[in-house]
Design a protein around this motif. Sequence first.
Motif, short mmCIF file in Angstrom:
data_model
loop_
_atom_site.label_atom_id
_atom_site.label_comp_id
_atom_site.label_asym_id
_atom_site.label_seq_id
_atom_site.Cartn_x
_atom_site.Cartn_y
_atom_site.Cartn_z
N TRP A 62 0.68 -1.24 0.08
CA TRP A 62 0.09 0.21 -0.13
C TRP A 62 0.74 1.23 0.11
CZ3 TRP A 62 -4.30 -0.88 4.08
CH2 TRP A 62 -4.96 -2.05 3.80
N GLN A 63 1.56 1.51 -1.04
CA GLN A 63 2.42 2.57 -1.11
C GLN A 63 1.91 3.83 -1.96
OE1 GLN A 63 4.90 2.33 0.72
NE2 GLN A 63 4.32 0.59 1.56
N CYS A 64 0.67 3.93 -2.56
CA CYS A 64 0.13 5.05 -3.23
C CYS A 64 0.24 6.24 -2.38
CB CYS A 64 -1.35 4.90 -3.31
SG CYS A 64 -2.12 6.11 -4.20
N THR A 65 1.02 7.39 -2.91
CA THR A 65 1.41 8.57 -2.35
C THR A 65 0.05 9.47 -2.35
OG1 THR A 65 2.40 9.38 -4.18
CG2 THR A 65 3.82 8.10 -2.44
N THR A 66 -1.02 9.23 -2.85
CA THR A 66 -1.87 10.40 -3.16
C THR A 66 -3.36 9.83 -2.92
OG1 THR A 66 -2.06 9.62 -5.43
CG2 THR A 66 -0.67 11.57 -5.04
N GLY A 67 -3.52 8.56 -2.33
CA GLY A 67 -4.61 7.84 -1.95
C GLY A 67 -4.97 7.96 -0.35
N PHE A 68 -4.32 6.98 0.40
CA PHE A 68 -4.65 7.17 1.86
C PHE A 68 -3.95 8.29 2.23
CE2 PHE A 68 -4.57 2.01 1.12
CZ PHE A 68 -6.02 2.08 1.37
N PRO A 69 -2.83 8.67 1.88
CA PRO A 69 -2.37 9.81 2.70
C PRO A 69 -3.12 11.44 2.73
CG PRO A 69 -0.44 8.60 1.51
CD PRO A 69 -1.95 8.33 0.84
N VAL A 70 -4.07 11.35 1.89
CA VAL A 70 -5.19 12.29 2.01
C VAL A 70 -5.76 12.33 3.45
CG1 VAL A 70 -5.13 12.77 -0.41
CG2 VAL A 70 -7.06 11.56 0.70
N ILE A 71 -5.85 11.38 4.10
CA ILE A 71 -6.43 11.16 5.33
C ILE A 71 -5.46 11.82 6.51
CG2 ILE A 71 -7.30 9.54 7.32
CD1 ILE A 71 -7.87 7.54 4.87
#
Length: 192
Positions: free
Chosen positions: A44-53
């Motif tokens: 789970w390394q997407c830098t623009t999906g989960f990190p918007v939380i």
Amino acid sequence: MTEVVMRPAPEEVAARAREILAAIKEDREFGAFEAATLEYSSDWQCTTGFPVIDRWNLENDAPPLLVEGLRALALKAAVYQMTGDENAAEIPVAVPVDEMTHAMIAQPQLLARIMDRVGVSVIHQTDQEHTDWTHGDYTHRAYRAAWGEEPPARYWLDHAEVVRRRAVLAELYDSIGLHRSGREHRIDFATV
């Protein structure tokens, strides 16, 4: 000219989505599917999906996001089952929830067997998805009708807020040499 997508009334979709979700959770392989999806964390390394939380934490946020991802897939499956239209089934979903659906879809054998037994299809195609969820839209109304509550604001972020947060992230990533939000860098690992 914008194509008009016809979907069933949110209340109709909600009733079927509840049945679909209950059947998924009752499936004999649901426990294995849940464990495999939550174990997917190393990728789970997407830098623009989960990190918007806000204050994102994989271990704490993954279980409630699994709930939200399942709800989103159930709504999409209900729309597809009622319309036979893949485009109509690509309802707007918030970015973090969409990311969780990717983790679920990454368990293709388990998910396919479960959905086959439930009698529904998983609808998800990246170039057709809509991550422009907004408060009050079709998905929001169907969600409230299905589960009798508001989608958790922590994960169901309005599209405009996601765009704003992605701009903040892009600036931070750029400051440490991760350009285009992590899609490019100039690190030469042989010299580091």
